[in-house]
Design a protein around this motif. Structure first.
Motif, short mmCIF file in Angstrom:
data_model
loop_
_atom_site.label_atom_id
_atom_site.label_comp_id
_atom_site.label_asym_id
_atom_site.label_seq_id
_atom_site.Cartn_x
_atom_site.Cartn_y
_atom_site.Cartn_z
N ARG A 1 0.85 -1.19 0.00
CA ARG A 1 0.00 0.00 0.00
C ARG A 1 0.88 1.24 0.00
O ARG A 1 2.02 1.19 0.47
CB ARG A 1 -0.94 0.01 1.20
N PRO A 2 0.38 2.34 -0.49
CA PRO A 2 1.16 3.58 -0.49
C PRO A 2 1.46 4.03 0.94
O PRO A 2 0.70 3.76 1.87
CB PRO A 2 0.26 4.58 -1.21
N LYS A 3 2.55 4.71 1.09
CA LYS A 3 2.98 5.21 2.40
C LYS A 3 3.23 6.71 2.29
O LYS A 3 3.95 7.17 1.41
CB LYS A 3 4.25 4.48 2.85
N TRP B 1 8.26 15.51 4.82
CA TRP B 1 7.30 14.53 4.31
C TRP B 1 8.03 13.46 3.50
O TRP B 1 8.92 13.74 2.73
CB TRP B 1 6.27 15.22 3.43
N ARG B 2 7.60 12.21 3.71
CA ARG B 2 8.18 11.08 2.99
C ARG B 2 7.05 10.30 2.33
O ARG B 2 5.98 10.12 2.91
CB ARG B 2 8.97 10.16 3.93
N THR B 3 7.31 9.82 1.14
CA THR B 3 6.34 9.02 0.43
C THR B 3 7.02 7.76 -0.08
O THR B 3 8.23 7.74 -0.29
CB THR B 3 5.70 9.78 -0.74
N GLY B 4 6.24 6.70 -0.25
CA GLY B 4 6.82 5.45 -0.71
C GLY B 4 5.79 4.34 -0.69
O GLY B 4 4.60 4.57 -0.90
N VAL B 5 6.23 3.14 -0.41
CA VAL B 5 5.35 1.98 -0.40
C VAL B 5 5.67 1.12 0.81
O VAL B 5 6.82 1.04 1.25
CB VAL B 5 5.51 1.16 -1.71
N ASP C 1 6.60 -6.03 8.52
CA ASP C 1 6.33 -4.84 7.71
C ASP C 1 7.65 -4.41 7.08
O ASP C 1 8.70 -4.42 7.73
CB ASP C 1 5.79 -3.69 8.56
N PHE C 2 7.59 -3.99 5.84
CA PHE C 2 8.77 -3.50 5.16
C PHE C 2 8.35 -2.28 4.34
O PHE C 2 7.41 -2.36 3.55
CB PHE C 2 9.36 -4.57 4.24
N GLU C 3 9.01 -1.17 4.56
CA GLU C 3 8.64 0.02 3.81
C GLU C 3 9.88 0.70 3.23
O GLU C 3 10.96 0.67 3.81
CB GLU C 3 7.86 1.00 4.68
N GLY D 1 15.02 6.02 2.15
CA GLY D 1 15.08 5.40 3.46
C GLY D 1 14.11 4.25 3.54
O GLY D 1 13.42 3.92 2.57
N GLY D 2 14.05 3.65 4.68
CA GLY D 2 13.12 2.53 4.86
C GLY D 2 13.36 1.82 6.16
O GLY D 2 14.28 2.13 6.92
N LYS D 3 12.49 0.85 6.45
CA LYS D 3 12.66 0.05 7.65
C LYS D 3 11.97 -1.28 7.47
O LYS D 3 11.07 -1.44 6.63
CB LYS D 3 12.11 0.77 8.88
N ILE D 4 12.37 -2.25 8.26
CA ILE D 4 11.73 -3.55 8.30
C ILE D 4 11.45 -3.88 9.75
O ILE D 4 12.26 -3.59 10.64
CB ILE D 4 12.60 -4.65 7.65
#
Length: 900
Positions: free
Chosen positions: A571-573, A582-586, A609-611, A624-627
């Motif tokens: 889903r969109p993030k 502001w950050r956007t991603g999936v 969760d992984f984004e 960036g991102g996280k799991i």
């Protein structure tokens, strides 16, 4: 422990008074009760249920004047949910006690489905007179159980005889649950109805203006349908539907107790439909489809056969779901023994969400995903409406699935005998789960009965698996050997789909893999895909191993839960990061062997969760991102651990948390209440790399240990969340500390209003140059998004968005009007006091008390009251605006989120 032995006669002499400009509508009269004690025990007291006096914090809706009794003793609880009458002398076996209870009950528009309700629309007015009089509590075989009687607004009583005289104004029409034996027009301009019912659980009446009554007879049942004239076509369709539905139910379950049925329209019900014995009222219009089928089934399951309200309510709801499913199958050209997996319907998600209340969401889940999924994972503070849904799931759907599985096991004819004989055996009686299981064993075998009990009482579901598929070419054909296995004792016949290299497909139906684990099939080309249970008819803990070769599916996530294990959702993030950018991603979410049966929804089993996100406002290093991965500790039932690793320039972190529950969390209480006490221990490592803006933080690695204690409680009228935390950390040779405490309370105890209070305090001991752990005044809406370790929840603006402080005390209050969809307007005021003085905790508290750095924000807002929570705030006045703004100007803050 189910009871009997009391012969009860209610003789009600009542008068209805409609609403006027001077007073609310009410119904008053005297409840003459005669009770014959046919038990072996002496009756030393009586307990009566007053549903309208359910709330100790609100004025009673039922006023009870002087109670008279032939065996007078101490009388108490006239203004409470339970009225207690002491009997002196005690009533012995065979003796009779007579009680007169004068009462006056007001109608309400509060939307509680168990209370007498008043409502008006256009040229129609309705008064739904249910639970308006004191009724005797249920008497068990081992006596009274007063500890149970306060657990439900809805009364739980025994079968009794009713004789009622009801007087109403002449310009009103009435539909009553009993059989009218006399109707007189009085000189006062009133109509007096005399009606009776020789064996029933309650007395109800629908009193209306501006509506039309349609009368018909179906299978000997007198049916009255009361609805506005504008719904004539719907009434006609309802009558046609009942012409098929009632005979079908009678054929399957025998005759119900009802010889009369009232179906009507009401307003301010607080739910889609209310069933009280042979009396069914719909909110606004009659739902001709599933809801009518379900409510009609209650004439057998809940009325003709009464389940123990406090222990076995699933016998009412799941049996009604099962009955409506049976009828739906009978109307199909080709009945399917399982319908768990109808395609997800197209929905306009926003238009649906913005108007839904809790009951609508319950129906939405049941219609859309309820029979195809399990409740979502619990998230502290975000479980308000979902708790109700999980409770609904356990009462309505789990038993229905088990009944359908039972039918698949014993066959249609045996299942038909089980249901028919169960209804015949317990007609006019009170029953429990074991009574039904005994009937199952009588018509099948003990192993099946034991497995059925297992399916109802545990969250252990079977696991079907394809171990291996081997294809060999022999005698001009491909011989495919499919080796299966299973875990668990509740294994149903299963369909198997085989697809070959040439694209041919073969569906083997109802294969018993319990006795035949190896399936052999000859095909013209080798098998390339084999699927167990392709239509997902059965319970299965792990569907990933149902397919050969193994495959993980990827699909959009609508925010709805699923029992599709090993499925990955995306889903969109969109979020605001720790620096305010502001950050956007999936975001990808999935699970490995998820088991979320509504027993302990807080305890994850291998969820991740992984984004991946990109910063809109940062030109370089913007990705960036996280799991995140979480699962329970196998050795400790009340502990689960969580691992998170992430990177957002210039910060990267690793975090390991242990969540320990004290006592057993109460998530699924019958009344939708929730409570837990939890200690979260977190150890984390954070590293900041050098950057152009390093003045905000200290370059290097820090290690932190944080202990956070959370107490959360939720009920229908109140919610509170209390958190306190203590953090210790070090970076190189420098140590730092962080302490905070916060509380947030929301109450609905004042009818029509929502009141919220919050208060926070935080203190930092940190000598590092960047003060990365200090508290920062942000442009923050409210309680949903607590920044980790950051306080306050301040719906205002600091003089500098990047300003950090060592000590802070804040608080706020909101008052708003409560509607079905939103709290509007929410008038709020927030304040914060800050100080940067050093010293001990007591010295810092003293400095806050002396500080003149006070930030204040005031405004109005709107908060949705649905499962999707949206907050829109307008801080029209702030004491320290940003960037030279005026104190008084139009500003807007927005926050959104889901309860899961």
């Amino acid at each position: 422990m189910l009871g009997n032995g009391l012969d009860i006669l209610y003789n009600l002499d009542i008068y209805f008074h409609p609403r006027t400009n001077q007073s609310a509508g009410f119904i008053e009269g005297i409840n003459h009760v005669r009770i014959v004690n046919n038990t072996k025990d002496e009756l030393k007291q009586l307990y009566f249920h007053n549903a309208s006096n359910y709330s100790a914090s609100k004025a009673p809706l039922t006023e009870i004047s002087e109670v008279r009794c032939s065996h007078t003793g101490h009388i108490s609880g006239q203004d409470s949910l339970v009225l207690k009458i002491g009997l002196f002398p005690a009533v012995k076996q065979g003796e009779t006690v007579i009680i007169d209870i004068p009462f006056k009950t007001f109608f309400t528009s509060s939307g509680n489905p168990h209370l007498p309700a008043y409502g008006a629309r256009k040229d129609t007015t309705t008064y739904n007179a249910i639970n308006f009089y004191p009724v005797l509590e249920y008497y068990y075989t081992d006596g009274w159980h007063p500890e149970l009687y306060t657990k439900s607004i809805k009364p739980y009583t025994q079968f009794a005889q009713y004789k009622v005289d009801l007087t109403i104004p002449k310009d009103f029409m009435v539909g009553v649950s009993g059989n009218v034996i006399k109707q007189n027009e009085l000189e006062t301009g009133h109509l007096k109805y005399s009606f009776k019912d020789d064996f029933t659980l309650s007395c109800s009446a629908l009193i209306v203006q501006g509506m039309h009554k349609t009368e018909l007879n179906i299978s000997g049942v007198q049916v009255e349908i009361i609805a506005p004239k504008t719904q004539t076509k719907r009434v006609q369709k309802t009558a046609e539907h009942l012409q098929a539905l009632i005979p079908f139910y009678e054929q399957r379950f025998g005759n119900a107790l009802m010889d009369k049925l009232v179906i009507g329209i009401g307003y301010s019900l607080g739910t889609h439909a209310v069933t009280n014995g042979n009396y069914i009222i719909f909110q606004g219009h009659i739902d001709i489809e599933h809801v009518l089928d379900h409510e009609m089934a209650h004439q057998w399951f809940d009325y003709s056969i009464q389940a123990d309200e406090y222990r076995d309510v699933w016998l009412n709801e799941s049996f009604a779901e099962y009955a409506s499913w049976l009828f739906a199958q009978s109307q199909k050209d080709e009945a399917d023994p399982f319908t768990f997996t109808d395609p997800l319907p197209d929905i306009n998600i926003w238009s649906d969400i913005k108007t839904m209340d809790t009951e609508d969401w319950t129906r939405f889940l049941m219609d859309v995903i309820g029979e195809k999924s399990l409740p979502p994972v619990y998230q502290p503070g975000k479980q308000i409406n979902w708790e109700t849904v999980a409770n609904i799931y356990s009462k309505y759907i789990v038993g229905n699935h088990a009944l359908q599985n039972l039918q698949a096991t014993v066959g249609d004819s045996v299942m038909r005998n089980i249901m028919f004989n169960y209804c015949l055996l317990f007609k006019g009686k009170t029953t429990n789960t074991e009574d039904f299981i005994v009937v199952v064993e009588q018509h099948s075998e003990k192993e099946i009965a034991d497995n059925f009990r297992l399916a109802l009482t545990t969250n252990i579901s079977p696991d079907l698996e394809i171990k291996n598929v081997d294809s060999q070419f022999k005698h001009r054909q491909w011989h495919n050997q499919i080796i299966t296995s299973f875990e668990g004792s509740w294994i149903m016949p299963v369909d198997i789909l085989i697809i070959t290299e040439n694209g041919d497909s073969t569906l083997l139906k109802q294969v018993d893999i319990k006795t035949n684990k190896t399936i052999n099939l000859a095909t013209s080309s080798p098998a390339v895909s084999v699927i167990l249970d392709p239509r997902k008819k059965l319970f299965d803990d792990n569907r990933f191993n149902n397919r050969w070769p193994r495959r993980v599916s990827l699909q959009p996530d609508y925010g709805l839960p699923s029992w599709e294990t090993y499925k990955v959702y995306y889903r969109p993030k969109l979020k605001r990061d720790w620096r305010g950018n502001w950050r956007t991603g999936v975001k990808f979410s999935g699970g490995l062997g998820i088991n979320l049966m509504p027993i302990m929804p807080a305890f994850y089993q291998n969820l991740f969760d992984f984004e991946i996100t990109f910063s809109i406002g940062v030109p370089k290093h913007n990705w960036g991102g996280k799991i995140n991965y979480r699962t329970p500790l196998e050795s400790t039932a009340n502990t689960f651990w969580e691992l998170e690793k992430g990177y957002e320039y210039p910060k990267k972190w690793t975090k390991l948390s242990f969540n320990n529950y004290f006592g057993e969390p109460k998530y699924l209480a019958v009344q939708g209440e929730s409570y837990y006490s939890r200690l979260t221990s977190t150890i984390s490592s954070t590293e900041y790399i050098a950057s152009d803006s390093s003045a905000w933080w200290t370059t290097g690695q820090s290690v932190k240990l944080k202990e956070k204690w959370t107490i959360f409680s939720y009920s229908a009228t109140q919610r509170y969340l209390v958190e306190t935390h203590l953090l210790y950390g070090f970076q190189e040779e420098v140590s730092f500390y962080n302490f905070g405490i916060s509380a947030d309370v929301e109450t609905h105890k004042f009818e029509g209003f929502i009141i919220r209070l919050h208060s926070e305090a935080g203190f930092v001991w940190d000598e590092r140059a960047g003060n990365e752990l200090d508290y920062r005044l942000l442009y923050v809406p409210k309680v949903w998004q607590q920044r980790e370790g950051r306080i306050p929840l301040f719906r205002g603006v600091a003089s500098d968005e990047k300003e950090w402080h060592d000590n802070i005390l804040s608080g706020g209050v909101s008052v708003g009007f409560e509607t079905e969809a939103a709290a509007w307007p929410m008038v709020y005021i927030d304040g914060a006091i800050i100080s940067d003085k050093k010293g001990t905790l007591l010295e810092r508290i003293d400095q806050l008390n002396r500080s003149d750095k006070v930030y204040i924000s005031a405004g109005i807002g709107l908060e949705s009251q649905t499962i999707m929570e949206i907050g829109l705030y307008f801080p029209v006045w702030v004491s320290h605006p940003v960037g030279g703004e005026d104190n008084f100007t139009l500003r807007m803050l927005m926050q959104w989120g889901f309860y899961f």
